[in-house]
Design an enzyme around this catalytic site. Structure first.
Site, PDB file in Angstrom:
ATOM      1  N   LYS A   1       0.878  -1.191  -0.051  1.00 40.06           N
ATOM      2  CA  LYS A   1       0.179  -0.037  -0.045  1.00 40.06           C
ATOM      3  C   LYS A   1       0.731   1.390   0.104  1.00 40.06           C
ATOM      4  O   LYS A   1       0.462   2.100  -0.889  1.00 40.06           O
ATOM      5  CB  LYS A   1      -0.850   0.065   1.237  1.00 40.06           C
ATOM      6  CG  LYS A   1      -1.428   1.144   1.502  1.00 40.06           C
ATOM      7  CD  LYS A   1      -2.316   1.291   2.670  1.00 40.06           C
ATOM      8  CE  LYS A   1      -1.837   1.678   3.953  1.00 40.06           C
ATOM      9  NZ  LYS A   1      -1.822   3.283   4.138  1.00 40.06           N
ATOM     10  N   ASN A   2       1.897   1.329   0.997  1.00 43.40           N
ATOM     11  CA  ASN A   2       2.710   2.715   1.173  1.00 43.40           C
ATOM     12  C   ASN A   2       3.575   2.891   0.074  1.00 43.40           C
ATOM     13  O   ASN A   2       4.014   4.113  -0.288  1.00 43.40           O
ATOM     14  CB  ASN A   2       3.141   2.710   2.557  1.00 43.40           C
ATOM     15  CG  ASN A   2       2.114   2.640   3.625  1.00 43.40           C
ATOM     16  OD1 ASN A   2       0.960   3.071   3.176  1.00 43.40           O
ATOM     17  ND2 ASN A   2       2.177   2.408   4.783  1.00 43.40           N
TER      18      ASN A   2
ATOM     19  N   CYS B   1      -5.701   7.774   9.017  1.00 42.91           N
ATOM     20  CA  CYS B   1      -6.092   7.320  10.343  1.00 42.91           C
ATOM     21  C   CYS B   1      -5.759   8.290  11.690  1.00 42.91           C
ATOM     22  O   CYS B   1      -4.464   8.826  11.465  1.00 42.91           O
ATOM     23  CB  CYS B   1      -5.538   6.110  10.568  1.00 42.91           C
ATOM     24  SG  CYS B   1      -5.918   4.425   9.555  1.00 42.91           S
TER      25      CYS B   1
ATOM     26  N   ARG C   1      -0.199  14.344  13.422  1.00 44.19           N
ATOM     27  CA  ARG C   1       0.358  14.102  12.146  1.00 44.19           C
ATOM     28  C   ARG C   1       0.706  15.289  11.443  1.00 44.19           C
ATOM     29  O   ARG C   1       0.102  15.541  10.481  1.00 44.19           O
ATOM     30  CB  ARG C   1      -0.561  13.156  11.159  1.00 44.19           C
ATOM     31  CG  ARG C   1      -1.214  12.020  11.879  1.00 44.19           C
ATOM     32  CD  ARG C   1      -1.485  10.632  11.246  1.00 44.19           C
ATOM     33  NE  ARG C   1      -0.808   9.992  10.235  1.00 44.19           N
ATOM     34  CZ  ARG C   1      -1.177   8.968   9.555  1.00 44.19           C
ATOM     35  NH1 ARG C   1      -2.356   8.481   9.503  1.00 44.19           N
ATOM     36  NH2 ARG C   1      -0.321   8.468   8.875  1.00 44.19           N
TER      37      ARG C   1
ATOM     38  N   ASP D   1       3.313  -0.094  12.325  1.00 39.22           N
ATOM     39  CA  ASP D   1       2.067  -0.712  11.825  1.00 39.22           C
ATOM     40  C   ASP D   1       1.737  -2.043  12.249  1.00 39.22           C
ATOM     41  O   ASP D   1       0.837  -2.951  11.488  1.00 39.22           O
ATOM     42  CB  ASP D   1       2.290  -0.468  10.044  1.00 39.22           C
ATOM     43  CG  ASP D   1       2.068   1.073   9.992  1.00 39.22           C
ATOM     44  OD1 ASP D   1       1.644   1.859  10.699  1.00 39.22           O
ATOM     45  OD2 ASP D   1       2.540   1.354   8.924  1.00 39.22           O
TER      46      ASP D   1
ATOM     47  N   ARG E   1      -9.196   0.139   3.442  1.00 42.24           N
ATOM     48  CA  ARG E   1      -8.187   1.089   2.975  1.00 42.24           C
ATOM     49  C   ARG E   1      -7.015   0.334   2.553  1.00 42.24           C
ATOM     50  O   ARG E   1      -5.931   0.648   1.647  1.00 42.24           O
ATOM     51  CB  ARG E   1      -7.871   2.126   4.027  1.00 42.24           C
ATOM     52  CG  ARG E   1      -8.895   3.068   3.943  1.00 42.24           C
ATOM     53  CD  ARG E   1      -8.574   4.298   5.084  1.00 42.24           C
ATOM     54  NE  ARG E   1      -7.072   4.384   4.532  1.00 42.24           N
ATOM     55  CZ  ARG E   1      -6.266   4.701   5.887  1.00 42.24           C
ATOM     56  NH1 ARG E   1      -6.570   4.608   7.031  1.00 42.24           N
ATOM     57  NH2 ARG E   1      -4.848   4.777   5.464  1.00 42.24           N
TER      58      ARG E   1
HETATM   59  N1  EPU Z   1       6.367  13.657  11.826  1.00 45.04           N
HETATM   60  C1  EPU Z   1       6.611  14.984  12.241  1.00 45.04           C
HETATM   61  N2  EPU Z   1       6.657  15.735  11.359  1.00 45.04           N
HETATM   62  C2  EPU Z   1       6.477  15.553  10.022  1.00 45.04           C
HETATM   63  C3  EPU Z   1       6.077  14.224   9.678  1.00 45.04           C
HETATM   64  C4  EPU Z   1       6.071  13.260  10.578  1.00 45.04           C
HETATM   65  O1  EPU Z   1       6.715  15.251  13.242  1.00 45.04           O
HETATM   66  O2  EPU Z   1       6.590  16.353   9.277  1.00 45.04           O
HETATM   67  C5  EPU Z   1       6.259  12.764  13.061  1.00 45.04           C
HETATM   68  C6  EPU Z   1       4.847  11.849  13.101  1.00 45.04           C
HETATM   69  O3  EPU Z   1       4.232  12.958  14.016  1.00 45.04           O
HETATM   70  C7  EPU Z   1       5.390  10.450  13.592  1.00 45.04           C
HETATM   71  C8  EPU Z   1       6.716  10.289  13.011  1.00 45.04           C
HETATM   72  O4  EPU Z   1       7.145  11.668  12.595  1.00 45.04           O
HETATM   73  O5  EPU Z   1       5.488  10.686  14.963  1.00 45.04           O
HETATM   74  C9  EPU Z   1       6.696   9.482  11.847  1.00 45.04           C
HETATM   75  O6  EPU Z   1       5.764   9.752  10.772  1.00 45.04           O
HETATM   76  P1  EPU Z   1       6.094   9.505   9.427  1.00 45.04           P
HETATM   77  O7  EPU Z   1       5.912  10.874   8.466  1.00 45.04           O
HETATM   78  O8  EPU Z   1       6.894   8.516   9.196  1.00 45.04           O
HETATM   79  O9  EPU Z   1       4.655   8.857   8.820  1.00 45.04           O
HETATM   80  P2  EPU Z   1       3.824   8.986   7.851  1.00 45.04           P
HETATM   81  O10 EPU Z   1       4.853   9.029   6.475  1.00 45.04           O
HETATM   82  O11 EPU Z   1       2.754   9.863   7.701  1.00 45.04           O
HETATM   83  C10 EPU Z   1       3.973   6.347   6.841  1.00 45.04           C
HETATM   84  C11 EPU Z   1       3.013   5.401   6.732  1.00 45.04           C
HETATM   85  C12 EPU Z   1       2.209   4.995   7.990  1.00 45.04           C
HETATM   86  C13 EPU Z   1       3.229   4.495   8.906  1.00 45.04           C
HETATM   87  C14 EPU Z   1       4.082   5.593   9.156  1.00 45.04           C
HETATM   88  C15 EPU Z   1       5.430   5.041  10.075  1.00 45.04           C
HETATM   89  C16 EPU Z   1       2.145   5.982   4.460  1.00 45.04           C
HETATM   90  C17 EPU Z   1       0.833   6.479   3.770  1.00 45.04           C
HETATM   91  N3  EPU Z   1       1.857   6.095   5.757  1.00 45.04           N
HETATM   92  O12 EPU Z   1       3.083   7.423   7.535  1.00 45.04           O
HETATM   93  O13 EPU Z   1       1.340   3.807   7.757  1.00 45.04           O
HETATM   94  O14 EPU Z   1       2.731   4.286  10.095  1.00 45.04           O
HETATM   95  O15 EPU Z   1       4.811   5.900   8.088  1.00 45.04           O
HETATM   96  O16 EPU Z   1       6.125   4.102   9.354  1.00 45.04           O
HETATM   97  O17 EPU Z   1       3.198   5.788   4.109  1.00 45.04           O
HETATM   98  C18 EPU Z   1      -0.706   2.515   7.646  1.00 45.04           C
HETATM   99  O18 EPU Z   1      -0.087   1.839   6.772  1.00 45.04           O
HETATM  100  O19 EPU Z   1      -1.466   2.082   8.447  1.00 45.04           O
HETATM  101  C19 EPU Z   1       0.053   3.820   8.125  1.00 45.04           C
HETATM  102  C20 EPU Z   1      -0.506   4.538   9.113  1.00 45.04           C
END
Ligand code: EPU
Length: 423
Positions: A22-23, A117, A122, A309, A402
């Site tokens: 997915k990601n 989610c 976020r 995850d 999703r």
């Molecule tokens: N964070 C910040 N600032 C930012 C971005 C992130 O503080 O600008 C913090 C977040 O609050 C969090 C941490 O950094 O505490 C990690 O967040 P990350 O940006 O890595 O997460 P994401 O890219 O929004 C993706 C996956 C998530 C998965 C996370 C961590 C996608 C679409 N989503 O989210 O997947 O949990 O990486 O591996 O790629 C899922 O598939 O169920 C899912 C939630």
């Protein structure tokens, strides 16, 4: 409203195939915005986050055609920047990749704040930091809940970006924005997840020059254009991990196929520590329950650590393991909401705060009516229902849809009594 109904306490047996990640898929689908040619993508998972991504691209002027069950052709040549409908963008988290991809191709971008989610705050500050490092002006409008990005007066150019936090999304967005910008961009403290590597491989196949993906320093040398490409998405490590835990929790044996065992190492290691047999093949893993499952301690971390995850799915196994386990959440600040539903099934868990939970173990789970509060919690409730005595009904399953392709069909074929019921 649709729901999933499970009659539990039956061991799973047989072979179960994992779909595309997915990601990765959502990053690469929005990454096609950077190309000026047709992209053919194989191993696309048929999940609602993917259909939502296609809906967004189509509404921006792209053509998206299905070639076969898991192959799609995307042509973004006529796409109109800034035209992604806000209501669609707000439905999913990965829509933030529109910002990086539009900026990279057109030098400006506009989109609504992303959805996704509710597993903690976020923010997108690290994404913005990366865009600004390349010379962009970023304006976040809290009234319209949207982001507008323009090139600064000197235009965009490659530069250094240091990520304050390891972020998958910000690393991918920085790469997307930098790929067609003149000069060299160095991203330090980058996320090392397999989907970052997959996105870089896709872009390189389309003519980009991205090196170091999979390490914490990614180097992007800007190229003037990207061409169309044929590319296959890697298998979904979280779907694979979900099935691995389902095999152990139901006291069964599953061969989980179409996987990259290296991506699963942290999950495999923890299952082995718990006394579950895991055998690796070239592109499959066999998971077998061989006797009592022991409690363990897990901390979730960015890759190659144990994935956040997989926290809820592992939490279910900890509930039924023999003895105490602890789960420390190292990525999100509100990932234990799922415990409220597991209490209804007889689990004994002490949640200290959003970061730490203690699982007392030894629970005989009982079927209950529960609500999926997010995607991975929903997957965990399916595992709990499969392991539990009696009938479990899960509602709010749009979260599960999703990210898991035909999860009921796949589990039924390995012996589960599970139905998707439309009301
Ligand atoms: N964070 C910040 N600032 C930012 C971005 C992130 O503080 O600008 C913090 C977040 O609050 C969090 C941490 O950094 O505490 C990690 O967040 P990350 O940006 O890595 O997460 P994401 O890219 O929004 C993706 C996956 C998530 C998965 C996370 C961590 C996608 C679409 N989503 O989210 O997947 O949990 O990486 O591996 O790629 C899922 O598939 O169920 C899912 C939630």
């Amino acid at each position: 409203m649709d729901k999933i109904v499970i009659k539990g306490n039956k061991p799973l047996h047989g072979e179960i195939e994992v779909s595309g990640m997915k990601n990765s898929a959502v990053a690469i689908i929005f990454g096609t915005i950077l190309t000026e040619g047709k992209c053919v993508l194989h191993n696309i998972p048929m999940i609602s986050d993917v259909t939502a991504s296609f809906d967004i691209l189509r509404s921006m002027g792209a053509s998206v055609n299905r070639i076969d069950k898991t192959t799609f052709e995307i042509d973004t040549v006529n796409i109109v920047p800034g035209s992604a409908p806000f209501e669609l963008v707000r439905k999913m988290r990965a829509s933030y990749y529109i910002l990086g991809a539009e900026l990279g191709r057109f030098g400006h971008a506009k989109a609504a704040y992303p959805g996704g989610c509710e597993i903690g705050a976020r923010p997108i500050d690290q994404h913005i930091k990366a865009f600004e490092a390349l010379g962009a002006n970023v304006v976040c409008d809290d009234d319209t809940k949207s982001v507008v990005i323009s090139s600064g007066k000197d235009g965009l150019r490659g530069d250094s970006v240091f990520m304050d936090i390891v972020s998958v999304g910000a690393t991918i967005n920085a790469i997307l924005a930098a790929v067609r910008v003149p000069g060299t961009t160095i991203i330090d403290n980058a996320a090392r997840e397999p989907h970052v590597v997959d996105l870089a491989n896709f872009l390189n196949a389309a003519g980009a020059d991205v090196s170091g993906a999979g390490t914490d320093t990614v180097k992007v040398r800007g190229v003037s254009e990207l061409h169309g490409v044929t590319y296959e998405i890697v298998p979904d490590m979280i779907e694979a991990g979900t099935f691995m835990i389902a095999a152990a929790a139901t006291k069964g044996e599953l061969k989980v196929t179409n996987v990259i065992p290296k991506h699963l190492e942290s999950i495999t290691a923890k299952l082995q520590d718990m006394g579950v047999e895991v055998e690796e093949y070239d592109d499959a893993v066999r998971v077998k329950y061989i006797g009592e499952i022991s409690g363990i301690n897990v901390k979730t971390l960015p890759y190659p650590g144990f994935p956040t995850d997989m926290n809820p799915q592992m939490g279910v196994l900890m509930c039924i393991a023999n003895g105490k386990s602890t789960m420390r959440e190292g990525v999100w600040d509100n990932r234990f909401k799922y415990c409220d539903e597991l209490y209804k099934m007889g689990a004994a868990i002490k949640v200290s705060d959003g970061k730490m939970a203690e699982f007392l173990g030894g629970a005989s789970l009982k079927g209950a009516q529960i609500t999926a509060c997010d995607l991975r919690a929903g997957a965990a409730f399916i595992i709990a229902g499969l392991a539990a005595e009696g009938v479990t009904e899960i509602d709010n399953i749009r979260h599960i849809q999703r990210g898991y392709e035909d999860i009921c069909g796949k589990l039924r074929r390995v012996g589960a009594e599970i139905e998707l019921v439309s009301e």
